[in-house]
Design an enzyme around this catalytic site. Structure first.
Site, PDB file in Angstrom:
ATOM      1  N   GLY A   9       0.823  -1.198   0.000  1.00  0.00           N
ATOM      2  CA  GLY A   9       0.000   0.000   0.000  1.00  0.00           C
ATOM      3  C   GLY A   9       0.860   1.252   0.000  1.00  0.00           C
ATOM      4  O   GLY A   9       2.050   1.217   0.326  1.00  0.00           O
ATOM      5  N   CYS A  10       0.257   2.378  -0.364  1.00  0.00           N
ATOM      6  CA  CYS A  10       1.019   3.625  -0.489  1.00  0.00           C
ATOM      7  C   CYS A  10       1.488   4.157   0.869  1.00  0.00           C
ATOM      8  O   CYS A  10       2.671   4.459   1.057  1.00  0.00           O
ATOM      9  CB  CYS A  10       0.206   4.666  -1.246  1.00  0.00           C
ATOM     10  SG  CYS A  10      -1.466   4.934  -0.618  1.00  0.00           S
ATOM     11  N   PHE A  11       0.566   4.271   1.846  1.00  0.00           N
ATOM     12  CA  PHE A  11       0.977   4.682   3.181  1.00  0.00           C
ATOM     13  C   PHE A  11       1.983   3.678   3.750  1.00  0.00           C
ATOM     14  O   PHE A  11       2.970   4.059   4.387  1.00  0.00           O
ATOM     15  CB  PHE A  11      -0.227   4.767   4.115  1.00  0.00           C
ATOM     16  CG  PHE A  11      -0.903   6.111   4.159  1.00  0.00           C
ATOM     17  CD1 PHE A  11      -0.177   7.278   4.337  1.00  0.00           C
ATOM     18  CD2 PHE A  11      -2.274   6.214   4.047  1.00  0.00           C
ATOM     19  CE1 PHE A  11      -0.791   8.519   4.395  1.00  0.00           C
ATOM     20  CE2 PHE A  11      -2.916   7.440   4.096  1.00  0.00           C
ATOM     21  CZ  PHE A  11      -2.171   8.600   4.272  1.00  0.00           C
TER      22      PHE A  11
END
Length: 324
Positions: free
Chosen positions: A134-136
């Site tokens: 995921g990006c976070f």
């Protein structure tokens, strides 16, 4: 040249994948599958590609590709793979959260490797299937992995991170609407964000037990990028912390330690992660910055593809940010 296919090509991550693959010297796009736009030129949806491609969205899945990227909503990749099959040699790179956790990593005889090259590079090289982070999760892990490996996350870790509106996807929602998002800021999912699970598994993968993560995600009034700050108690000096990070990222082509405070414009439109360290009394502050759609999604997927097929890791990803 390898043949690539994209499932779910009309969203932000699908569009970025098309853009990156069109400029990749070792990859051809065989098809871009979309149930809602089949037969339409890709440029009617991704207008930034006008003049770069004549491809049209396909309503047909072609199973004989070398690698397929799944750019589907969370929970939909598993359903898609139940209903569609590919050749035995086809590698899969999934950009959803369906296979990121260890309990979900095995599917239909395939083991999905968690695709963070700065953590699992050797496993990615040998992998048949990848669960793209995921990006976070990417931004936060790259801020904390060197400390986790050195068993220096023994005190609570506090994280505050802000993301652009593209992190919410292409579908319109009340909090991504321009009239709401512009000149505005807010937090969401305080301390319960879905990326905490994968972050925790990675930080604990060295055999050390990381302390509790307190993560507060924020919405920013910009379109792209994540700026994350994480702080925890640290007994050593700032120079010792820098040496720790430099040693961990010696062979990490896309993660750079900056001597100066960092900002988003340094990394937007690139596959880079920039990291900065600051010490105040007994607190170490680690700041990281990425483009949520590239290093946080499509660029990292290409980075994983490069490793899986034996290409140079930065092939097709030599992108420059625009800082002015």
């Amino acid at each position: 040249m390898i043949k690539t296919g994209i499932i779910g090509g009309s969203g932000y991550t699908g569009g970025e994948l098309v853009r990156l693959l069109l400029n990749h010297p070792q990859a051809d796009i065989d098809f871009v599958y979309s149930t809602t736009r089949a037969g339409q030129p890709i440029t009617t949806t991704h207008q930034d590609l006008l003049g770069l491609t004549d491809l049209k969205f396909s309503g047909e899945v072609k199973p004989d590709v070398d690698v397929v990227f799944l750019c589907l909503g969370h929970g939909n990749s598993t359903k898609f793979l139940v209903e569609n099959s590919f050749e035995a040699h086809t590698k899969i790179i999934d950009l959803s959260n369906d296979f990121r956790l260890q309990q979900d990593a095995e599917y239909d005889g395939k083991m999905f490797i968690y695709g963070l090259p700065e953590l699992n590079k050797e496993k990615i090289i040998k992998a048949k299937a990848i669960a793209n982070p995921g990006c976070f999760a990417t931004a936060i892990q790259l801020a904390l992995l060197p400390l986790a490996k050195a068993d220096m996350l023994q005190n609570d870790i506090h994280i505050n991170a802000v993301t652009g509106s593209t992190g919410a996807g292409v579908s319109l929602s009340p909090t991504s609407h321009f009239s709401w998002r512009n000149n505005n800021a807010s937090w969401y999912k305080p301390f319960t964000h879905q990326h905490l699970g994968e972050i925790g598994e990675s930080l604990n993968s060295f055999g050390n037990k990381a302390a509790k993560l307190h993560f507060l995600p924020n919405r920013g009034n910009f379109t792209r990028g994540i700026l994350a700050t994480a702080y925890t108690k640290f007994k050593g000096s700032l120079s010792e912390a820098k040496e720790l990070f430099k040693a961990y990222y010696t062979d990490a082509i896309f993660t750079q330690l900056s001597e100066e405070p960092i900002h988003l414009k340094q990394v937007v439109n690139t596959n880079q992660c920039h990291v900065h360290l600051h010490k105040h009394e007994d607190i170490l502050l680690v700041t990281s910055a990425i483009d949520n759609l590239i290093k946080g999604a499509s660029g990292q997927a290409i980075q994983n593809m490069n490793l899986m097929f034996g290409f140079f890791e930065n092939t097709g990803l030599q992108l420059k940010a625009g800082v002015f």
